[in-house]
Design a protein around this motif. Structure first.
Motif, PDB file in Angstrom:
ATOM      1  N   LEU A 210      23.283   1.629 -10.914  1.00 42.33           N
ATOM      2  CA  LEU A 210      22.308   0.964 -10.051  1.00 42.33           C
ATOM      3  C   LEU A 210      22.974   0.719  -8.690  1.00 42.33           C
ATOM      4  N   ARG A 211      23.111   1.763  -7.923  1.00 37.88           N
ATOM      5  CA  ARG A 211      23.936   1.734  -6.718  1.00 37.88           C
ATOM      6  C   ARG A 211      23.382   0.843  -5.613  1.00 37.88           C
ATOM      7  N   TYR A 212      22.075   0.587  -5.646  1.00 34.66           N
ATOM      8  CA  TYR A 212      21.469  -0.241  -4.598  1.00 34.66           C
ATOM      9  C   TYR A 212      21.133  -1.657  -5.080  1.00 34.66           C
ATOM     10  N   LEU A 213      21.554  -1.977  -6.298  1.00 37.18           N
ATOM     11  CA  LEU A 213      21.234  -3.294  -6.837  1.00 37.18           C
ATOM     12  C   LEU A 213      21.828  -4.411  -5.990  1.00 37.18           C
ATOM     13  N   HIS A 214      23.028  -4.186  -5.443  1.00 40.57           N
ATOM     14  CA  HIS A 214      23.672  -5.244  -4.667  1.00 40.57           C
ATOM     15  C   HIS A 214      22.867  -5.603  -3.414  1.00 40.57           C
ATOM     16  N   TRP A 215      22.103  -4.633  -2.899  1.00 42.06           N
ATOM     17  CA  TRP A 215      21.253  -4.941  -1.749  1.00 42.06           C
ATOM     18  C   TRP A 215      20.126  -5.885  -2.167  1.00 42.06           C
ATOM     19  N   GLY A 216      19.564  -5.654  -3.340  1.00 49.47           N
ATOM     20  CA  GLY A 216      18.512  -6.534  -3.839  1.00 49.47           C
ATOM     21  C   GLY A 216      19.027  -7.940  -4.101  1.00 49.47           C
ATOM     22  N   LEU A 217      20.233  -8.034  -4.698  1.00 44.43           N
ATOM     23  CA  LEU A 217      20.832  -9.342  -4.960  1.00 44.43           C
ATOM     24  C   LEU A 217      21.137 -10.072  -3.649  1.00 44.43           C
ATOM     25  N   ALA A 218      21.629  -9.319  -2.668  1.00 42.93           N
ATOM     26  CA  ALA A 218      21.917  -9.922  -1.366  1.00 42.93           C
ATOM     27  C   ALA A 218      20.645 -10.451  -0.717  1.00 42.93           C
ATOM     28  N   ALA A 219      19.547  -9.702  -0.855  1.00 46.36           N
ATOM     29  CA  ALA A 219      18.271 -10.133  -0.280  1.00 46.36           C
ATOM     30  C   ALA A 219      17.772 -11.411  -0.946  1.00 46.36           C
ATOM     31  N   VAL A 220      17.942 -11.504  -2.273  1.00 45.84           N
ATOM     32  CA  VAL A 220      17.527 -12.717  -2.998  1.00 45.84           C
ATOM     33  C   VAL A 220      18.351 -13.918  -2.540  1.00 45.84           C
ATOM     34  N   LEU A 221      19.666 -13.737  -2.401  1.00 43.75           N
ATOM     35  CA  LEU A 221      20.529 -14.824  -1.949  1.00 43.75           C
ATOM     36  C   LEU A 221      20.186 -15.250  -0.521  1.00 43.75           C
ATOM     37  N   ALA A 222      19.932 -14.260   0.349  1.00 39.74           N
ATOM     38  CA  ALA A 222      19.574 -14.570   1.735  1.00 39.74           C
ATOM     39  C   ALA A 222      18.247 -15.322   1.805  1.00 39.74           C
ATOM     40  N   PHE A 223      17.280 -14.893   1.003  1.00 39.70           N
ATOM     41  CA  PHE A 223      15.989 -15.581   0.966  1.00 39.70           C
ATOM     42  C   PHE A 223      16.160 -17.029   0.515  1.00 39.70           C
ATOM     43  N   ALA A 224      16.940 -17.230  -0.553  1.00 39.66           N
ATOM     44  CA  ALA A 224      17.159 -18.585  -1.062  1.00 39.66           C
ATOM     45  C   ALA A 224      17.868 -19.451  -0.021  1.00 39.66           C
ATOM     46  N   GLY A 225      18.846 -18.871   0.685  1.00 45.03           N
ATOM     47  CA  GLY A 225      19.558 -19.621   1.704  1.00 45.03           C
ATOM     48  C   GLY A 225      18.658 -20.032   2.858  1.00 45.03           C
ATOM     49  N   LEU A 226      17.854 -19.097   3.356  1.00 44.76           N
ATOM     50  CA  LEU A 226      16.933 -19.406   4.446  1.00 44.76           C
ATOM     51  C   LEU A 226      15.881 -20.419   4.008  1.00 44.76           C
ATOM     52  N   LYS A 227      15.446 -20.305   2.752  1.00 47.85           N
ATOM     53  CA  LYS A 227      14.440 -21.227   2.229  1.00 47.85           C
ATOM     54  C   LYS A 227      14.975 -22.659   2.225  1.00 47.85           C
ATOM     55  N   MET A 228      16.259 -22.819   1.870  1.00 48.10           N
ATOM     56  CA  MET A 228      16.844 -24.153   1.847  1.00 48.10           C
ATOM     57  C   MET A 228      17.025 -24.698   3.269  1.00 48.10           C
ATOM     58  N   ILE A 229      17.533 -23.859   4.167  1.00 47.53           N
ATOM     59  CA  ILE A 229      17.804 -24.310   5.525  1.00 47.53           C
ATOM     60  C   ILE A 229      16.519 -24.677   6.262  1.00 47.53           C
ATOM     61  N   LEU A 230      15.447 -23.909   6.026  1.00 45.63           N
ATOM     62  CA  LEU A 230      14.186 -24.121   6.732  1.00 45.63           C
ATOM     63  C   LEU A 230      13.190 -24.966   5.943  1.00 45.63           C
ATOM     64  N   SER A 231      13.633 -25.548   4.825  1.00 48.16           N
ATOM     65  CA  SER A 231      12.702 -26.269   3.941  1.00 48.16           C
ATOM     66  C   SER A 231      11.999 -27.426   4.635  1.00 48.16           C
ATOM     67  N   GLU A 232      12.633 -28.030   5.645  1.00 42.78           N
ATOM     68  CA  GLU A 232      12.023 -29.164   6.326  1.00 42.78           C
ATOM     69  C   GLU A 232      10.864 -28.747   7.227  1.00 42.78           C
ATOM     70  N   TRP A 233      10.867 -27.466   7.623  1.00 40.66           N
ATOM     71  CA  TRP A 233       9.837 -26.994   8.548  1.00 40.66           C
ATOM     72  C   TRP A 233       8.910 -25.943   7.937  1.00 40.66           C
ATOM     73  N   VAL A 234       9.433 -25.168   6.977  1.00 40.97           N
ATOM     74  CA  VAL A 234       8.642 -24.088   6.370  1.00 40.97           C
ATOM     75  C   VAL A 234       8.571 -24.301   4.869  1.00 40.97           C
ATOM     76  N   HIS A 235       7.349 -24.343   4.351  1.00 44.90           N
ATOM     77  CA  HIS A 235       7.168 -24.496   2.903  1.00 44.90           C
ATOM     78  C   HIS A 235       6.777 -23.151   2.304  1.00 44.90           C
ATOM     79  N   VAL A 236       7.532 -22.715   1.321  1.00 47.36           N
ATOM     80  CA  VAL A 236       7.245 -21.466   0.616  1.00 47.36           C
ATOM     81  C   VAL A 236       6.759 -21.819  -0.785  1.00 47.36           C
ATOM     82  N   ALA A 237       5.538 -21.419  -1.098  1.00 46.35           N
ATOM     83  CA  ALA A 237       4.957 -21.720  -2.408  1.00 46.35           C
ATOM     84  C   ALA A 237       5.781 -21.068  -3.521  1.00 46.35           C
ATOM     85  N   PRO A 238       5.889 -21.712  -4.678  1.00 48.13           N
ATOM     86  CA  PRO A 238       6.672 -21.146  -5.787  1.00 48.13           C
ATOM     87  C   PRO A 238       6.248 -19.727  -6.159  1.00 48.13           C
TER      88      PRO A 238
END
Length: 329
Positions: free
Chosen positions: A253-281
């Motif tokens: 699964l040679r491109y799996l690490h890109w997907g994992l990186a995208a999930v981590l980046a999304f989670a990080g941005l979601k936490m940092i912007l949580s006070e201003w941007v709400h993302v539904a579950p």
């Protein structure tokens, strides 16, 4: 969901399910023979089904929004746990642990992970509750983790020995011989660690390192102890079967690490912007599934394309029109 609304009997239901599943798993694998790949896929499906079924229990008790948070946290942990498989491969390869002995190490390693994850989740939630600015630190940790995962393919670690294993072998008295499936061996009147104990400690330490990424990622979806911990537990419990099922193919699964990186980046941005941007579950669930789905789909497509190319090259290398005629001067 208010943590105070979680009844003791709900924790009891969760505990009974987990203990029952672990006992069933142990009884089903009493055979000394190694587990087949087909059986591992079946057990992976069982663990996933149990985890999703518990999500229905959360829905019935606390509504769809909390069930969506549970599913989002479960999918994040399940996705990031794939990264653990690469580390397991390296650790077992470094110590030349036979396949029929790996299951015992994985079982105790995962059991220990349940304890550490519970501690990390509790401390993380306490920190967020007391100091809101901790959210930004967790978000930054996730963004750094995303950058690290994107830059380095996990399978590249298999090119060398695991550093944790090398360090443990220097610090502990270790014998190169096995004593069945025991973690210690009596040698010349002294107890020495077998390679299985080194593998177990290395897996536990590696999981602690992974928890630094995965726990904040789960907390980006929910701040409820019950939801985050139960989703983590059900995601982790299926790791042993998942490892056996994918151990020989996960590196493809040679491109799996890109997907994992995208999930981590999304989670990080979601936490940092949580006070201003709400993302539904439910939106979080869709993004996680999309990131992992695309990376796996592209990996499978590349694997198929490479197999086709090899087949064509192999066919072209074969002489056409039967045997070649020898030409004599």
């Amino acid at each position: 969901m208010n943590p105070d609304r979680i009844s003791p009997w709900e924790w009891g239901v969760f505990g009974v399910i987990v203990v029952a599943m672990i006992l069933v798993d142990l009884l089903a694998h009493r055979s000394k023979r190694g587990e087949t790949k087909k059986a591992a896929y079946l057990w992976s499906a069982v663990w996933i089904a149990v985890g999703l079924a518990f999500g229905l229990f959360v829905w019935a008790r606390h509504g769809s929004n909390n069930a969506q948070e549970y599913l989002g946290a479960y999918l994040i942990e399940k996705s990031l746990s794939l990264d653990n498989l690469f580390v397991f491969l390296v650790i077992f390869a470094s110590l030349s642990v036979p396949e029929n002995k790996q299951r015992r190490v994985l079982f105790w390693g995962i059991f220990g992970a349940l304890v550490f994850r519970g501690l990390f989740i509790f401390l993380g939630l306490e920190a967020i509750t007391r100091w809101h600015w901790v959210v930004y630190i967790f978000g930054a940790i996730l963004l750094v983790a995303a950058w690290r995962v994107a830059r380095r393919h996990p399978s590249e670690e298999s090119m060398g020995n695991n550093k944790v294993v090398a360090w443990l072998e220097k610090c502990l008295p270790v014998t190169s011989e096995y004593e069945g499936k025991q973690f210690f061996k009596h040698v010349d009147g002294k107890w020495q660690a077998t390679p299985l104990l080194i593998a177990l400690i290395a897996i536990e330490l590696s999981d602690v390192a992974f928890a630094i990424d995965s726990v904040p990622a789960a907390l980006s979806v929910s701040h409820n102890l019950f939801i985050v911990y139960t989703s983590n537990v059900f995601a982790i419990l299926g790791l042993r079967a998942l490892y056996i099922a994918l151990a020989k193919t996960v590196h493809e699964l040679r491109y799996l690490h890109w997907g994992l990186a995208a999930v981590l980046a999304f989670a990080g941005l979601k936490m940092i912007l949580s006070e201003w941007v709400h993302v539904a579950p439910l939106v979080s669930v869709a993004i996680i599934v999309t990131c992992i789905g695309i990376s796996v789909g592209l990996s499978m497509r590349a694997r198929k394309r490479e197999a086709t190319r090899k087949a064509v090259l192999s066919r072209d290398e074969q002489p056409r029109g039967g045997r070649r005629k020898e030409v004599h001067a």
